[in-house]
Design a protein around this motif. Structure first.
Motif, PDB file in Angstrom:
ATOM      1  N   ASN A 100      39.693  43.095  25.570  1.00 45.09           N
ATOM      2  CA  ASN A 100      39.819  42.974  24.397  1.00 45.09           C
ATOM      3  C   ASN A 100      40.038  41.278  24.166  1.00 45.09           C
ATOM      4  OD1 ASN A 100      39.397  45.403  23.051  1.00 45.09           O
ATOM      5  ND2 ASN A 100      41.605  45.802  23.303  1.00 45.09           N
ATOM      6  N   GLU A 101      40.838  40.690  25.206  1.00 48.07           N
ATOM      7  CA  GLU A 101      41.034  39.308  25.134  1.00 48.07           C
ATOM      8  C   GLU A 101      39.762  38.561  25.315  1.00 48.07           C
ATOM      9  OE1 GLU A 101      44.346  36.141  26.615  1.00 48.07           O
ATOM     10  OE2 GLU A 101      44.479  38.108  27.243  1.00 48.07           O
ATOM     11  N   ILE A 102      38.997  39.015  26.516  1.00 46.65           N
ATOM     12  CA  ILE A 102      37.835  38.386  26.701  1.00 46.65           C
ATOM     13  C   ILE A 102      36.779  38.462  25.444  1.00 46.65           C
ATOM     14  CG2 ILE A 102      35.735  38.531  28.166  1.00 46.65           C
ATOM     15  CD1 ILE A 102      37.541  39.658  30.436  1.00 46.65           C
ATOM     16  N   LEU A 103      36.609  39.719  24.978  1.00 51.51           N
ATOM     17  CA  LEU A 103      35.450  39.874  23.865  1.00 51.51           C
ATOM     18  C   LEU A 103      36.129  39.091  22.785  1.00 51.51           C
ATOM     19  CD1 LEU A 103      34.581  43.668  24.274  1.00 51.51           C
ATOM     20  CD2 LEU A 103      33.347  41.692  25.037  1.00 51.51           C
ATOM     21  N   ALA A 104      37.175  38.759  22.507  1.00 56.71           N
ATOM     22  CA  ALA A 104      37.724  38.148  21.296  1.00 56.71           C
ATOM     23  C   ALA A 104      37.245  36.629  21.443  1.00 56.71           C
ATOM     24  CB  ALA A 104      39.207  38.290  21.192  1.00 56.71           C
ATOM     25  N   TRP A 121      32.178  49.757  23.715  1.00 59.55           N
ATOM     26  CA  TRP A 121      31.947  48.488  23.082  1.00 59.55           C
ATOM     27  C   TRP A 121      31.451  48.570  21.502  1.00 59.55           C
ATOM     28  CZ3 TRP A 121      30.480  44.273  26.747  1.00 59.55           C
ATOM     29  CH2 TRP A 121      31.423  44.096  27.921  1.00 59.55           C
ATOM     30  N   ASN A 122      30.799  49.744  21.270  1.00 57.37           N
ATOM     31  CA  ASN A 122      30.068  49.679  20.148  1.00 57.37           C
ATOM     32  C   ASN A 122      31.268  49.934  19.006  1.00 57.37           C
ATOM     33  OD1 ASN A 122      27.982  49.874  18.271  1.00 57.37           O
ATOM     34  ND2 ASN A 122      28.238  52.227  18.115  1.00 57.37           N
ATOM     35  N   SER A 123      32.185  50.474  19.222  1.00 55.39           N
ATOM     36  CA  SER A 123      33.227  50.604  18.216  1.00 55.39           C
ATOM     37  C   SER A 123      34.481  49.764  18.416  1.00 55.39           C
ATOM     38  CB  SER A 123      34.121  52.020  18.513  1.00 55.39           C
ATOM     39  OG  SER A 123      34.542  52.201  19.900  1.00 55.39           O
ATOM     40  N   ILE A 124      33.982  48.409  19.159  1.00 54.92           N
ATOM     41  CA  ILE A 124      35.130  47.272  19.330  1.00 54.92           C
ATOM     42  C   ILE A 124      35.506  46.907  17.845  1.00 54.92           C
ATOM     43  CG2 ILE A 124      33.119  45.384  19.364  1.00 54.92           C
ATOM     44  CD1 ILE A 124      36.398  45.676  21.768  1.00 54.92           C
ATOM     45  N   GLN A 126      36.513  48.396  15.287  1.00 51.52           N
ATOM     46  CA  GLN A 126      37.399  49.117  14.715  1.00 51.52           C
ATOM     47  C   GLN A 126      38.779  49.214  15.386  1.00 51.52           C
ATOM     48  OE1 GLN A 126      34.063  50.263  14.595  1.00 51.52           O
ATOM     49  NE2 GLN A 126      33.784  49.514  12.549  1.00 51.52           N
ATOM     50  N   ASP A 127      38.646  48.451  16.639  1.00 52.38           N
ATOM     51  CA  ASP A 127      39.814  48.625  17.508  1.00 52.38           C
ATOM     52  C   ASP A 127      40.939  47.457  17.156  1.00 52.38           C
ATOM     53  OD1 ASP A 127      41.135  47.668  20.110  1.00 52.38           O
ATOM     54  OD2 ASP A 127      40.329  49.456  20.658  1.00 52.38           O
ATOM     55  N   ASP A 128      42.015  47.955  16.963  1.00 55.54           N
ATOM     56  CA  ASP A 128      43.076  46.958  16.465  1.00 55.54           C
ATOM     57  C   ASP A 128      43.615  46.000  17.514  1.00 55.54           C
ATOM     58  OD1 ASP A 128      43.175  48.396  14.310  1.00 55.54           O
ATOM     59  OD2 ASP A 128      44.749  49.805  14.859  1.00 55.54           O
ATOM     60  N   PHE A 430      36.058  38.302  12.177  1.00 59.30           N
ATOM     61  CA  PHE A 430      36.247  40.068  11.914  1.00 59.30           C
ATOM     62  C   PHE A 430      37.524  40.394  11.522  1.00 59.30           C
ATOM     63  CE2 PHE A 430      33.181  39.469  15.516  1.00 59.30           C
ATOM     64  CZ  PHE A 430      32.091  39.985  15.179  1.00 59.30           C
ATOM     65  N   ASP A 431      38.460  39.490  11.695  1.00 59.48           N
ATOM     66  CA  ASP A 431      39.942  40.127  11.219  1.00 59.48           C
ATOM     67  C   ASP A 431      39.855  39.619   9.693  1.00 59.48           C
ATOM     68  OD1 ASP A 431      39.717  37.455  11.980  1.00 59.48           O
ATOM     69  OD2 ASP A 431      41.932  37.486  12.015  1.00 59.48           O
ATOM     70  N   ALA A 432      39.219  39.152   9.061  1.00 56.43           N
ATOM     71  CA  ALA A 432      39.264  38.750   7.532  1.00 56.43           C
ATOM     72  C   ALA A 432      39.134  40.101   6.633  1.00 56.43           C
ATOM     73  CB  ALA A 432      38.237  37.829   6.843  1.00 56.43           C
TER      74      ALA A 432
END
Length: 435
Positions: A100-104, A121-124, A126-128, A430-432
């Motif tokens: 998650n840190e890499i993809l962020a 990864w397709n559901s990334i 929706q991953d908190d 994405f987090d907005a």
């Protein structure tokens, strides 16, 4: 959802990517493109080939290092390093938090290409855990978002200034009444429009394709509006000032607060003659230009009242746009000169202590002639974070000015050539949240 594509690992995934190749117009790539992006190499993706082979290592200059440092890092004690193959089965076992840190840290528009790697990864989005890391990493950087309707079908393109590339985003998720682009802040975009005879407003996140309509205002009338986002409080506000046609005698200022999910009534703007409908929000204050009395109308958002200051404009000012910068900076951009051969576009900054406009820059003549070939041509101007963008209605061009670096540059691409397009700065996140 923004549609993307990646190269496959086997024949099955390769055939699947061929079927999805029609959707690549959103990113301007073809299904036969090789997997050569730095992101995919960092994540260990390789191009499929019948037999393993060594690939040539291309040395590039690291960012932020001078020539001496690059020469030092490029020296190899025992000759060139052999190419290192990255095993897929090892990289597939990355811990969840590390992944998650890499993809962020991957640019937002490239996330959609990576989502086709696997179901995980397709559901990334929706991953908190991913959204938590994404909210902590630095912003991707400023972008430009253009919006228009082609045969009543919403169209949207985003230009990434860091990547210098256009991306097309499907906007069919919005209702038909969303017509006017109010503005953008903190990853959210605000639209307004007439739903029958009712004036309505909505906010959306273009990346997550989520939106919601705001409650109706107390006064059903088209208003001058602006949206501001507070990322620390995870909230946003929409300010509705005077009537769009300048009739502000009987309309009180209304403010929407996402925490309360309601509009509140505030002081009515004093009767003034506005220069334009353009507004700027700076240091928790809303600024508008006025002709009579000459100066600026200021709305204090926290206190909820209006104030007028006599900030006289430069002489022979033909067009004036207020631009909000960083650290309480307020700019005025306008065209000066009564005759076409003497006209120029200049930029001033407000001295808040002396209530005086100080000239800080001028558009070079070659850019002015290319942007506005005729003295009667109109131009639009908007800004964010000490960046100012100029667009010409007739020429379909975009010009960017960095106030800090004093650098002028053209914006590549043709998305700004649409005559009826609406443009503003945009920060993809994405987090907005729309709530």
């Amino acid at each position: 959802m923004v549609v993307g594509l990646r190269d496959g690992f086997d024949s099955n995934s390769r055939s699947r990517t061929q079927n999805e190749g029609r959707l690549l117009s959103y990113f301007g790539q073809t299904s036969g493109s090789r997997n050569t992006s730095p992101v995919n190499r960092a994540l260990g993706f390789r191009n499929p080939s019948p037999t393993p082979c060594r690939q040539k290592v291309i040395k590039t200059k690291p960012r932020g290092l001078d020539d001496e440092m690059v020469a030092t890092f490029a020296k190899a004690p025992h000759g060139p390093h052999p190419d290192v193959y990255m095993e897929d089965n090892i990289w597939a076992m990355l811990p969840e938090d590390l992944l998650n840190e890499i993809l962020a840290r991957v640019p937002p528009f490239m996330i959609f290409r990576l989502r086709s790697v696997c179901k995980r990864w397709n559901s990334i989005l929706q991953d908190d855990g991913f959204l938590k890391f994404h909210s902590q990493v630095p912003s991707h950087g400023p972008c430009l978002i253009t919006f228009w309707k082609n045969s009543q079908v919403p169209q949207c393109s985003v230009f990434s200034l860091p990547l210098k590339q256009w991306y097309k985003i499907p906007f069919t998720f919005l209702p038909q009444w969303a017509f006017w682009l109010v503005g953008s802040s903190g990853g959210l975009v605000c639209f307004s429009g007439l739903d029958g005879l009712t004036f309505r407003t909505l906010v959306c996140n273009p990346l997550t394709q989520s939106w919601r309509a705001l409650p109706s205002m107390h006064y059903n009338q088209h208003r001058q509006m602006i949206m501001v986002v507070d990322r620390k409080k995870r909230s946003f506000k929409v300010i509705a000032a005077s009537d769009i046609y300048g009739d502000n005698k009987s309309l009180p200022t209304e403010v929407y607060d996402s925490k309360r999910d309601s509009w509140s009534l505030h002081q009515t703007m004093p009767t003034v003659n506005l220069c334009s409908s353009k507004m700027a929000f700076c240091d928790s204050k809303l600024y508008l230009e006025t002709i009579s009395p000459l100066g600026l109308m200021i709305y204090h958002l926290d206190a909820g009242y209006w104030e007028h200051i006599p900030a006289k404009f430069p002489r022979s000012l033909l067009d004036g746009y207020l631009i909000a910068g960083t650290q309480k900076r307020l700019f005025l951009v306008g065209r000066i000169g009564l005759y076409s051969n003497l006209q120029s576009i200049r930029i001033w900054e407000l001295d808040h202590a002396k209530v005086f406009w100080i000239e800080i820059s001028r558009m070079p003549p070659r850019y002015f002639r290319a942007l506005l070939r005729l003295s009667a041509e109109r131009f639009e101007c908007f800004g964010q974070d000490n960046l100012i963008c100029f667009t010409s209605w007739n020429q379909g061009k975009g010009l960017l000015f960095d106030v800090d670096k004093k650098v002028w540059s053209w914006i590549a691409g043709c998305a700004l050539q649409t005559y009826n397009s609406q443009v503003c700065f945009y920060e993809p996140r994405f987090d907005a949240s729309i709530y």
